[in-house]
Scaffold this motif. Sequence first.
Motif, PDB file in Angstrom:
ATOM      1  N   LYS A 157     -26.099  14.897 -33.612  1.00 20.58           N
ATOM      2  CA  LYS A 157     -25.389  13.485 -33.656  1.00 20.58           C
ATOM      3  C   LYS A 157     -25.511  12.871 -35.195  1.00 20.58           C
ATOM      4  O   LYS A 157     -25.053  11.662 -35.275  1.00 20.58           O
TER       5      LYS A 157
ATOM      6  N   HIS B 187     -32.047   2.695 -38.515  1.00 23.01           N
ATOM      7  CA  HIS B 187     -31.723   4.120 -38.440  1.00 23.01           C
ATOM      8  C   HIS B 187     -32.873   4.995 -38.592  1.00 23.01           C
ATOM      9  O   HIS B 187     -34.062   4.453 -38.820  1.00 23.01           O
ATOM     10  N   VAL B 188     -32.549   6.307 -38.012  1.00 23.83           N
ATOM     11  CA  VAL B 188     -33.791   7.300 -38.110  1.00 23.83           C
ATOM     12  C   VAL B 188     -33.191   8.081 -38.943  1.00 23.83           C
ATOM     13  O   VAL B 188     -32.139   9.015 -38.767  1.00 23.83           O
TER      14      VAL B 188
ATOM     15  N   ASN C   4     -31.795  15.084 -31.304  1.00 22.88           N
ATOM     16  CA  ASN C   4     -30.735  14.040 -31.211  1.00 22.88           C
ATOM     17  C   ASN C   4     -31.118  12.698 -31.402  1.00 22.88           C
ATOM     18  O   ASN C   4     -30.028  11.864 -31.341  1.00 22.88           O
ATOM     19  N   ASP C   5     -31.894  12.359 -32.053  1.00 23.81           N
ATOM     20  CA  ASP C   5     -32.473  11.169 -32.307  1.00 23.81           C
ATOM     21  C   ASP C   5     -31.997  10.863 -33.838  1.00 23.81           C
ATOM     22  O   ASP C   5     -32.161   9.654 -34.320  1.00 23.81           O
TER      23      ASP C   5
ATOM     24  N   VAL D 203     -39.851  12.220 -32.281  1.00 24.75           N
ATOM     25  CA  VAL D 203     -38.113  12.234 -32.380  1.00 24.75           C
ATOM     26  C   VAL D 203     -37.709  13.756 -31.917  1.00 24.75           C
ATOM     27  O   VAL D 203     -38.677  14.751 -31.852  1.00 24.75           O
ATOM     28  N   THR D 204     -36.459  13.823 -31.556  1.00 18.33           N
ATOM     29  CA  THR D 204     -35.853  14.927 -31.063  1.00 18.33           C
ATOM     30  C   THR D 204     -34.704  15.192 -31.929  1.00 18.33           C
ATOM     31  O   THR D 204     -34.334  14.238 -32.700  1.00 18.33           O
TER      32      THR D 204
ATOM     33  N   LYS E 248     -38.267   5.983 -40.291  1.00 18.19           N
ATOM     34  CA  LYS E 248     -37.704   4.940 -39.160  1.00 18.19           C
ATOM     35  C   LYS E 248     -37.645   3.611 -39.771  1.00 18.19           C
ATOM     36  O   LYS E 248     -38.445   3.007 -39.887  1.00 18.19           O
TER      37      LYS E 248
ATOM     38  N   ASP F 175     -30.124  10.175 -37.074  1.00 15.58           N
ATOM     39  CA  ASP F 175     -28.895   9.432 -37.348  1.00 15.58           C
ATOM     40  C   ASP F 175     -28.228   9.904 -38.800  1.00 15.58           C
ATOM     41  O   ASP F 175     -27.213  10.135 -38.782  1.00 15.58           O
TER      42      ASP F 175
END
Length: 291
Positions: free
Chosen positions: A142, A70-71, A110-111, A107-108, A66, A113
């Motif tokens: 995503k 961005h992740v 969807n998290d 995080v999931t 992180k 980047d």
Amino acid sequence: MTTSFVLPDMTIHRVIEQEGSFMNAFEMFPGLTPDVLAANQSWLAKVGAIDADAMLQLCFQAYVIKTPHHVVLVDSCIGNDKPRPQRAAWNMKTDDRFATGLAAAGVTVNDIDFVLCTHMHADHVGWNTRLENGRWVPTFPKARYLFSETEYRTWTEANAKAPVLAFQDSVLPVIEAGRAEIVGDDHGIGDHIRFMPTPGHTAGHVAFAFGKGRDVAVAPGDLIHSPLQTLYPELSSKFDVDQALAGRTRRRFLERYSDTDTLCCMAHFPSPSVGRIKPWREGFTCAPVEG
């Protein structure tokens, strides 16, 4: 067991999928001699890198990093439902360890980047995709998946000659879904993420450096499999496509980061897997950091 590391303006989380015995040391390292192993087995055992039967102990893991912007997920491990007949522990696996590790990192899917792969071997791309209604779809819907141009070209050519399972089920579906970018081997993302060409294990193998203005952390992937290779950088794995080049690349990497504050996030070192490079004897060591 430490799985999180807090650094200036970033946090690093280990996501462990498997850890344990992998392969006999003499099989893994063709250049290893009985005398060299005997001289080093004691300290290797103390750091959990080998057992009494000379079986190497490896961790298979991803890193969630992180940054302020961005992740990022580095190397997506083995994956579930993947046909890997050469490796019983990987073949058609159905456990929830990777999902549990992501949740522990806060995080999931969807998290994320960006998904970054040091190379395209099966244990570094497996969770790029998941099985949904009989089709492989991107696990991280995503995310942009960034692939080294040299690495992608190499495996595209190999797959055209004979099927490469990991490429077919964990890379091509991402391309087909429009989630991938093929980038140069020295690509960068903003001011915190940089690619570094580290060829030898594969032709297009890359490492990733993180930090603004300096390398606060680095993920070298399969440039280094075992702590034994930090002491003997020219000791190459049987999986290195160019063993001599891998040895030279490994030594340059260790020299670059020796006696610096850069945190090295090793792909396969036994837990805690993360440390800093220090000179030791005629080579180097990776001094573990506990978070």
